[in-house]
Write a protein that holds these residues in place. Sequence first.
Motif, PDB file in Angstrom:
ATOM      1  N   UNK A  34      -1.840   8.193   6.520  1.00 56.47           N
ATOM      2  CA  UNK A  34      -3.098   8.691   5.957  1.00 56.47           C
ATOM      3  C   UNK A  34      -3.574   7.793   4.825  1.00 56.47           C
ATOM      4  N   UNK A  35      -2.669   7.420   3.926  1.00 59.54           N
ATOM      5  CA  UNK A  35      -3.047   6.533   2.826  1.00 59.54           C
ATOM      6  C   UNK A  35      -3.401   5.138   3.342  1.00 59.54           C
ATOM      7  N   UNK A  36      -2.677   4.669   4.332  1.00 58.64           N
ATOM      8  CA  UNK A  36      -3.009   3.366   4.921  1.00 58.64           C
ATOM      9  C   UNK A  36      -4.401   3.390   5.548  1.00 58.64           C
ATOM     10  N   UNK A  37      -4.726   4.454   6.254  1.00 61.05           N
ATOM     11  CA  UNK A  37      -6.047   4.545   6.878  1.00 61.05           C
ATOM     12  C   UNK A  37      -7.149   4.625   5.826  1.00 61.05           C
ATOM     13  N   UNK A  38      -6.844   5.279   4.683  1.00 61.99           N
ATOM     14  CA  UNK A  38      -7.817   5.309   3.592  1.00 61.99           C
ATOM     15  C   UNK A  38      -8.121   3.915   3.073  1.00 61.99           C
ATOM     16  N   UNK A  39      -7.098   3.066   2.995  1.00 59.59           N
ATOM     17  CA  UNK A  39      -7.325   1.701   2.550  1.00 59.59           C
ATOM     18  C   UNK A  39      -8.035   0.868   3.618  1.00 59.59           C
ATOM     19  N   UNK A  40      -7.871   1.227   4.874  1.00 61.86           N
ATOM     20  CA  UNK A  40      -8.655   0.589   5.930  1.00 61.86           C
ATOM     21  C   UNK A  40     -10.141   0.874   5.717  1.00 61.86           C
ATOM     22  N   UNK A  41     -10.487   2.105   5.348  1.00 64.59           N
ATOM     23  CA  UNK A  41     -11.872   2.449   5.007  1.00 64.59           C
ATOM     24  C   UNK A  41     -12.359   1.615   3.832  1.00 64.59           C
ATOM     25  N   UNK A  42     -11.477   1.446   2.838  1.00 70.46           N
ATOM     26  CA  UNK A  42     -11.806   0.626   1.670  1.00 70.46           C
ATOM     27  C   UNK A  42     -12.185  -0.790   2.104  1.00 70.46           C
ATOM     28  N   UNK A 139      -5.981   6.598  -5.866  1.00 69.86           N
ATOM     29  CA  UNK A 139      -5.163   7.682  -5.319  1.00 69.86           C
ATOM     30  C   UNK A 139      -4.166   7.163  -4.295  1.00 69.86           C
ATOM     31  N   UNK A 140      -4.587   6.276  -3.408  1.00 70.52           N
ATOM     32  CA  UNK A 140      -3.677   5.782  -2.371  1.00 70.52           C
ATOM     33  C   UNK A 140      -2.513   5.004  -2.981  1.00 70.52           C
ATOM     34  N   UNK A 141      -2.808   4.121  -3.935  1.00 71.67           N
ATOM     35  CA  UNK A 141      -1.739   3.381  -4.601  1.00 71.67           C
ATOM     36  C   UNK A 141      -0.805   4.319  -5.349  1.00 71.67           C
ATOM     37  N   UNK A 142      -1.388   5.255  -6.083  1.00 71.59           N
ATOM     38  CA  UNK A 142      -0.590   6.150  -6.912  1.00 71.59           C
ATOM     39  C   UNK A 142       0.307   7.045  -6.075  1.00 71.59           C
ATOM     40  N   UNK A 143      -0.229   7.615  -5.001  1.00 73.62           N
ATOM     41  CA  UNK A 143       0.560   8.539  -4.187  1.00 73.62           C
ATOM     42  C   UNK A 143       1.674   7.814  -3.428  1.00 73.62           C
ATOM     43  N   UNK A 144       1.411   6.577  -2.977  1.00 73.48           N
ATOM     44  CA  UNK A 144       2.474   5.835  -2.302  1.00 73.48           C
ATOM     45  C   UNK A 144       3.597   5.465  -3.269  1.00 73.48           C
ATOM     46  N   UNK A 145       3.240   5.116  -4.507  1.00 65.81           N
ATOM     47  CA  UNK A 145       4.258   4.824  -5.511  1.00 65.81           C
ATOM     48  C   UNK A 145       5.106   6.060  -5.768  1.00 65.81           C
ATOM     49  N   UNK A 146       4.462   7.206  -5.893  1.00 66.78           N
ATOM     50  CA  UNK A 146       5.188   8.448  -6.133  1.00 66.78           C
ATOM     51  C   UNK A 146       6.039   8.826  -4.924  1.00 66.78           C
ATOM     52  N   UNK A 147       5.543   8.524  -3.747  1.00 68.44           N
ATOM     53  CA  UNK A 147       6.203   8.933  -2.512  1.00 68.44           C
ATOM     54  C   UNK A 147       7.495   8.170  -2.275  1.00 68.44           C
ATOM     55  N   UNK A 148       7.470   6.843  -2.514  1.00 68.88           N
ATOM     56  CA  UNK A 148       8.620   6.004  -2.173  1.00 68.88           C
ATOM     57  C   UNK A 148       9.370   5.449  -3.382  1.00 68.88           C
ATOM     58  N   UNK A 149       8.749   5.458  -4.539  1.00 70.30           N
ATOM     59  CA  UNK A 149       9.375   5.013  -5.783  1.00 70.30           C
ATOM     60  C   UNK A 149      10.045   3.641  -5.632  1.00 70.30           C
ATOM     61  N   UNK A 150      11.358   3.537  -5.711  1.00 71.58           N
ATOM     62  CA  UNK A 150      12.019   2.226  -5.701  1.00 71.58           C
ATOM     63  C   UNK A 150      11.813   1.470  -4.393  1.00 71.58           C
TER      64      UNK A 150
END
Length: 524
Positions: A34-42, A139-150
Amino acid sequence: MNSRLLDRNCNIVLKVVDERLWALFRSRWQHTLTYWSGFFSFGLCLALLGPTVLDLRCQTQASLQGITLVFFSQQFCLFVGSSVGGFFSKSYACSLSSLAVSTFTISAVFAFIPICRNLPMLAVAMAITGLAMGVIDTISNLQLVKLYQKDSTVFLQALHFFVGLGALLSPLIADPFLSDTDCVLGNSTSNFTNSSSTLRHMRNKLAGRHVYNESHFQFQTEGEVVTRVSYAFWIMALINLPVPIAVLVLMYRERVLTCCSESSPLLLDGDRQLGTPRSASEQVDLTSQEHLEPAGHANMLNCCHLSKLREVPLSFFGLHIFGGMVLFFSDGIVGSYTGFVYTYAVASPMNLPHKMAGYLTSVFWASITVGRLASIPLSYRIKPVRLLTFNQVGVIITLFLLLILYTSSVFLFVGTSFLGLFISSIYPCMLAFTEDILDYKGCATTVLVTCAGMGEMLLQLLVGSVINSHGSYSFLLCGMIFGVMGFAVFLGLLLVHHIHKTHSRAAASPVSVVEKSEANGANH
């Protein structure tokens, strides 16, 4: 014998890493896609305006100088959207709601642009897309960082790959619908021949988002409008429409269809199986901590409570400032290079044909896309700080060679390719590196994304004005200066990181001494 054993151990480690990352992705695949597709829209929105701007000029019957207003409105509102995007991340529900609204807004505006018949209306429409793009970026960058962290570096590389993919596809989709001649048929005679080569030259020129010394090009502003550019925007609106639908499906699955819902969403229920088993009480505590208290993502000050502001070391703020300035210069180089490499190529002493010079921007974006794709497997084999150092040095060397070999048209294409490859992974690596230092509180992401947008906007303006006053050669000189300054700031970031790490160890050591003494007392 030792070499064989070492190779075998390396293969086992790589296999374990691959399996672990694949397990992480399987448990989070819907969120990640979902976040990847949002960046595709970007990416689609980022690159569509440049090729279509002359047809939009015909549609709005605006002057050549006036149409550049839409570039500024989109770029400025992209910066504003990146800045305020963190405030929409105060909860997981609001993050997804904002992402759904932003991605749907892009489709809606794409469908609306063909009916914009005057310049102010078009400028407002592009400003709205800029705001939506900025929110998606943060939002996409922030949520992916929170999701996978290290492990976020690998997935951030893939996220930014989709920007390049969208930026490559949108001009290809728009190209069949662009006019080959002046699409305003007036009665008066123009001061230039309405040839396809002239229009191609002006399209490439307008990719710089500013027009200097082009008053000798007089386009018609009154007459019958003949353009098919509407079909390009309608097709792009349909292509983008599955993205907000995917966000809504994710919201339904997570039970967050209402913004800022008070109920706890079912985010990553499968994640509990990845680590050691937890008790039910631990799962409840973890859920409440992850989803009911994500306010630290709103802004930097929330990460260090105001009541404890004096206890926060200066290195904490230094990490944000220096990290943001690294992206300020790297994204500024990307923006100014895509904007003005064509202007440099067609001017003296390079004097490339207009058609050949027009390929440079596509070569640069293709190299960025390939570089981010190649950085996905490299990211879990090489630490972000080492990858950043390698890329920063590569950017400086490439710009230095471009500056020396300024008369070589062959090396201009070669250097453009290498510059795109080196600079491609700086953005995602810097996000992962800075958030890793700051324990993934999400504060740095908003600051870094905002600084990147500011650099892209301001350095383009600066390079455009310098080229206008000092000639095209100053384009490469500006790039070299930005590259050196970016590397100097990066070295400053490493120094601040060392200071911050030393301070953190010193702050933690008294606690360890107290715990050790208490344990010894209990034993006695």
